[in-house]
Design a protein around this motif. Structure first.
Motif, PDB file in Angstrom:
ATOM      1  N   PHE A   1      69.051   3.345  44.556  1.00  0.00           N
ATOM      2  CA  PHE A   1      68.272   3.041  45.756  1.00  0.00           C
ATOM      3  C   PHE A   1      68.106   4.282  46.634  1.00  0.00           C
ATOM      4  CE2 PHE A   1      69.382  -1.466  44.899  1.00  0.00           C
ATOM      5  CZ  PHE A   1      68.113  -2.008  45.018  1.00  0.00           C
ATOM      6  N   VAL A   2      69.152   5.083  46.729  1.00  0.00           N
ATOM      7  CA  VAL A   2      69.067   6.315  47.516  1.00  0.00           C
ATOM      8  C   VAL A   2      68.043   7.261  46.900  1.00  0.00           C
ATOM      9  CG1 VAL A   2      70.323   8.347  48.321  1.00  0.00           C
ATOM     10  CG2 VAL A   2      71.429   6.118  48.376  1.00  0.00           C
ATOM     11  N   ALA A   3      68.054   7.378  45.566  1.00  0.00           N
ATOM     12  CA  ALA A   3      67.088   8.252  44.882  1.00  0.00           C
ATOM     13  C   ALA A   3      65.654   7.768  45.117  1.00  0.00           C
ATOM     14  CB  ALA A   3      67.396   8.298  43.382  1.00  0.00           C
ATOM     15  N   LEU A   4      65.431   6.452  45.040  1.00  0.00           N
ATOM     16  CA  LEU A   4      64.098   5.910  45.305  1.00  0.00           C
ATOM     17  C   LEU A   4      63.686   6.170  46.749  1.00  0.00           C
ATOM     18  CD1 LEU A   4      64.284   2.485  43.412  1.00  0.00           C
ATOM     19  CD2 LEU A   4      62.943   4.499  42.775  1.00  0.00           C
ATOM     20  N   SER A   5      64.644   6.075  47.657  1.00  0.00           N
ATOM     21  CA  SER A   5      64.361   6.356  49.064  1.00  0.00           C
ATOM     22  C   SER A   5      63.936   7.815  49.239  1.00  0.00           C
ATOM     23  CB  SER A   5      65.597   6.054  49.920  1.00  0.00           C
ATOM     24  OG  SER A   5      65.337   6.261  51.279  1.00  0.00           O
ATOM     25  N   CYS A   6      64.633   8.716  48.576  1.00  0.00           N
ATOM     26  CA  CYS A   6      64.276  10.140  48.639  1.00  0.00           C
ATOM     27  C   CYS A   6      62.898  10.389  48.039  1.00  0.00           C
ATOM     28  CB  CYS A   6      65.317  10.983  47.909  1.00  0.00           C
ATOM     29  SG  CYS A   6      66.937  10.984  48.687  1.00  0.00           S
ATOM     30  N   PHE A   7      62.601   9.721  46.925  1.00  0.00           N
ATOM     31  CA  PHE A   7      61.294   9.896  46.287  1.00  0.00           C
ATOM     32  C   PHE A   7      60.178   9.434  47.215  1.00  0.00           C
ATOM     33  CE2 PHE A   7      57.805   9.146  43.356  1.00  0.00           C
ATOM     34  CZ  PHE A   7      57.916  10.214  42.476  1.00  0.00           C
ATOM     35  N   GLY A   8      60.419   8.342  47.943  1.00  0.00           N
ATOM     36  CA  GLY A   8      59.438   7.867  48.911  1.00  0.00           C
ATOM     37  C   GLY A   8      59.198   8.859  50.027  1.00  0.00           C
ATOM     38  N   SER A   9      60.265   9.507  50.491  1.00  0.00           N
ATOM     39  CA  SER A   9      60.112  10.526  51.536  1.00  0.00           C
ATOM     40  C   SER A   9      59.348  11.738  51.010  1.00  0.00           C
ATOM     41  CB  SER A   9      61.489  10.962  52.052  1.00  0.00           C
ATOM     42  OG  SER A   9      62.127   9.902  52.730  1.00  0.00           O
ATOM     43  N   MET A  10      59.637  12.130  49.764  1.00  0.00           N
ATOM     44  CA  MET A  10      58.890  13.229  49.148  1.00  0.00           C
ATOM     45  C   MET A  10      57.407  12.890  49.068  1.00  0.00           C
ATOM     46  SD  MET A  10      61.574  13.719  46.022  1.00  0.00           S
ATOM     47  CE  MET A  10      60.405  14.498  44.906  1.00  0.00           C
ATOM     48  N   ASN A  11      57.111  11.700  48.576  1.00  0.00           N
ATOM     49  CA  ASN A  11      55.730  11.284  48.359  1.00  0.00           C
ATOM     50  C   ASN A  11      54.964  11.197  49.678  1.00  0.00           C
ATOM     51  OD1 ASN A  11      53.596  10.208  46.600  1.00  0.00           O
ATOM     52  ND2 ASN A  11      53.941   8.293  47.700  1.00  0.00           N
ATOM     53  N   GLY A  12      55.561  10.555  50.672  1.00  0.00           N
ATOM     54  CA  GLY A  12      54.898  10.425  51.969  1.00  0.00           C
ATOM     55  C   GLY A  12      54.697  11.759  52.658  1.00  0.00           C
ATOM     56  N   GLY A  13      55.705  12.637  52.546  1.00  0.00           N
ATOM     57  CA  GLY A  13      55.607  13.950  53.184  1.00  0.00           C
ATOM     58  C   GLY A  13      54.508  14.806  52.587  1.00  0.00           C
ATOM     59  N   VAL A  14      54.427  14.840  51.251  1.00  0.00           N
ATOM     60  CA  VAL A  14      53.390  15.638  50.589  1.00  0.00           C
ATOM     61  C   VAL A  14      52.004  15.069  50.894  1.00  0.00           C
ATOM     62  CG1 VAL A  14      52.446  16.292  48.334  1.00  0.00           C
ATOM     63  CG2 VAL A  14      54.890  16.492  48.762  1.00  0.00           C
ATOM     64  N   PHE A  15      51.868  13.746  50.854  1.00  0.00           N
ATOM     65  CA  PHE A  15      50.592  13.096  51.141  1.00  0.00           C
ATOM     66  C   PHE A  15      50.092  13.478  52.531  1.00  0.00           C
ATOM     67  CE2 PHE A  15      48.230   9.442  52.897  1.00  0.00           C
ATOM     68  CZ  PHE A  15      47.199   9.363  51.971  1.00  0.00           C
ATOM     69  N   ALA A  16      50.988  13.438  53.514  1.00  0.00           N
ATOM     70  CA  ALA A  16      50.572  13.690  54.901  1.00  0.00           C
ATOM     71  C   ALA A  16      50.347  15.170  55.183  1.00  0.00           C
ATOM     72  CB  ALA A  16      51.623  13.118  55.860  1.00  0.00           C
ATOM     73  N   VAL A  17      51.299  16.018  54.803  1.00  0.00           N
ATOM     74  CA  VAL A  17      51.233  17.422  55.193  1.00  0.00           C
ATOM     75  C   VAL A  17      50.096  18.155  54.483  1.00  0.00           C
ATOM     76  CG1 VAL A  17      52.502  19.609  55.229  1.00  0.00           C
ATOM     77  CG2 VAL A  17      53.664  17.503  55.830  1.00  0.00           C
ATOM     78  N   SER A  18      49.725  17.703  53.288  1.00  0.00           N
ATOM     79  CA  SER A  18      48.591  18.346  52.612  1.00  0.00           C
ATOM     80  C   SER A  18      47.327  18.235  53.463  1.00  0.00           C
ATOM     81  CB  SER A  18      48.365  17.709  51.236  1.00  0.00           C
ATOM     82  OG  SER A  18      48.054  16.327  51.348  1.00  0.00           O
ATOM     83  N   ARG A  19      47.233  17.164  54.272  1.00  0.00           N
ATOM     84  CA  ARG A  19      46.067  17.011  55.149  1.00  0.00           C
ATOM     85  C   ARG A  19      46.085  18.025  56.288  1.00  0.00           C
ATOM     86  NH1 ARG A  19      46.482  13.801  50.787  1.00  0.00           N
ATOM     87  NH2 ARG A  19      44.842  12.209  50.740  1.00  0.00           N
TER      88      ARG A  19
END
Length: 498
Positions: free
Chosen positions: A322-340
């Motif tokens: 669950f912790v790993a999935l939580s980290c993956f979600g933070s990675m995904n959301g961060g890249v999605f937003a900051v690329s903009r």
């Protein structure tokens, strides 16, 4: 800055030259992707907006080491007060950003608001330090946590070797970059799934904890505010840790142009998300204290694992997943937003033109996404990224504080600006004071690291004059940059947004 496109990819693998007026030819109408405009489309609904905010706020910290607040506040009761207060202060900041996001309907977040309020130089410095240091380091750190915890069940009870961690981390980074490059819709769907996983993980902690509480397991709450000795700087540092734990509420503002009905969606998504996260954080900590004393919590290397071992036995092996999935979600959301942010900065002429181009079929800002990839991998395998984050952590709060000060400034500078959502003035005033106080605290408590971070940031000033202001660059340099842009445009199949 208005620029003319150089070339555009077409379905046969070649490129089409612009005409004498600098216009691109119409693409082959048989290509389905060519029938509409090449642009970032409005695909961020209310649910997807909530998932972006919650999915990037909740990382590994609440599961692994929520002890910085307890350590610096001195008591169980005061730590819960700090968690609640930081949630409220973060809501104030998020509401301030909601006003900015509804009256300045451009993507880019911090960068865009600083550009509007304080001009191009300050905005360039912000995106400069974000691109070269903060974002690659932050992505590498959360990715390392993903790599470590996804492998932990395979190596229990032994520690996980560093090399496998870095290999799996690199695979995780690659998959996030690929996902964000290929589809906005699938990125958002996976973010929703991962957000529900995070909330499920928090629920796995909260529900048994509440059961213990109703059974009368309240011994750790006796004399909850009893404090023997707290360092004079303890409480401010506890608030610093708390505000850091809630950081991420601003990411929806990075994708404003892709949000459906932003005047309603942004404020509503922010309020719902911050309510869920604040309640979840506070109840998770209450649940921990039903099983662990303050001393046990401080001694634990992974608080959620210790909690699960005491209540759930072998089921505790699921916690690292669950912790790993939580980290993956933070990675995904961060890249999605900051690329903009990089996409908008390029559109404004502050980053290379290629970063403001869109894939002709996928309609994703492909170059703005993958520009982080080599820098992140470089930091993953080379530098001391934790020290770098320490150097630069105060910069985040400095610029967030400046953004909210900019909101107050724009109220007076541009009173005619439409404001579909408007917050009382005391909200941005209190929040900006909190941010600037944390910056001052950093200078006082750790002047060396803060000074290094400040020096790294200030390199953006000469870079601004070298790359932006100086327009008489050598002809050979300009030809090289044009050739590189043209080649990348063909290889990546991207064109300027219409």
């Amino acid at each position: 800055m208005t620029r003319k496109p150089v070339a555009t990819s077409v379905s046969n693998g070649g490129y089409a030259k612009e005409d004498s007026n600098g216009n691109l030819p119409i693409m082959d109408s048989r290509d389905p992707a060519a029938t509409g405009k090449v642009e970032l489309r409005k695909k961020v609904t209310l649910l997807r907006g909530i998932s972006i905010i919650i999915g990037t706020i909740i990382g590994a910290g609440i599961f692994i080491s929520p002890k910085g607040i307890l350590q610096n506040s001195g008591s169980v009761g005061m730590s819960l007060v700090v968690w609640s207060t930081c949630g409220l202060l973060s809501l104030f900041g998020a509401l301030s950003y909601a006003e900015l996001g509804t009256c300045i309907k451009k993507s880019g977040g911090h960068y865009t608001y600083i550009l509007e309020a304080f001009g191009p130089q300050a905005a360039f410095v912000r995106v400069w330090v974000e691109l070269l240091a903060i974002r690659p380091a932050a992505t590498a750190v959360i990715s390392l946590a993903f790599g470590r915890y996804i492998l932990e069940p395979l190596f229990m009870p032994c520690g996980v070797p560093e090399l496998p961690i870095k290999i799996v981390t690199a695979i995780g980074i690659t998959s996030v970059m690929y996902l964000n490059s290929m589809s906005v819709s699938w990125t958002a769907r996976i973010q929703i799934f991962l957000t529900f996983c995070k909330l499920g993980a928090i629920g796995i902690v909260i529900i048994p904890g509440m059961i213990q509480l109703f059974k009368g397991e309240t011994q750790n709450f006796h004399n909850a505010f009893g404090v023997n000795e707290v360092p004079i700087m303890g409480l401010p540092l506890a608030f610093y840790s708390g505000m850091y734990a809630y950081a991420g509420w601003f990411y929806l503002n990075f994708v404003t142009e892709e949000v459906e009905n932003p005047e309603k969606t942004i404020p509503l998504a922010i309020c719902i998300s911050m309510g869920i996260v604040t309640v979840g954080y506070v109840l998770t900590n209450v649940a921990y204290y039903t099983v662990m004393s303050a001393e046990e919590l401080l001694a634990s290397e992974a608080v959620a694992v210790t909690f699960a071992e005491k209540l759930m036995g072998k089921f505790s092996m699921a916690v690292p997943i669950f912790v790993a999935l939580s980290c993956f979600g933070s990675m995904n959301g961060g890249v999605f937003a900051v690329s903009r942010m990089f996409y908008v900065a390029s559109r404004e002429g502050h980053l290379p033109e290629i970063l403001s181009m869109i894939h002709i079929r996928k309609h994703t800002p492909l170059p703005a996404v993958i520009v982080l990839y080599p820098l992140t991998l470089l930091m993953l395998f080379m530098g001391d990224i934790y020290s770098l984050l320490n150097f630069l952590s105060f910069i985040r709060w400095l610029f967030i504080g400046l953004v909210v000060v900019g909101l107050i400034y724009l109220r007076y500078k541009r009173p005619e600006m439409p404001r579909p959502f408007k917050v009382p003035l005391f909200i941005p005033a209190l929040f900006s004071f909190t941010c600037l106080f944390m910056v001052a605290l950093s200078l006082y408590s750790d002047p060396i690291n803060t000074g290094i971070g400040f020096a790294i940031t200030m390199t953006g000033i000469p870079a601004y004059y070298l790359f932006i202001v100086w327009d008489k660059k050598p002809q050979i340099f300009q030809k090289f940059m044009n050739s590189m842009s043209r080649a990348l445009q063909i290889i990546l199949e991207v064109v300027p947004a219409e």
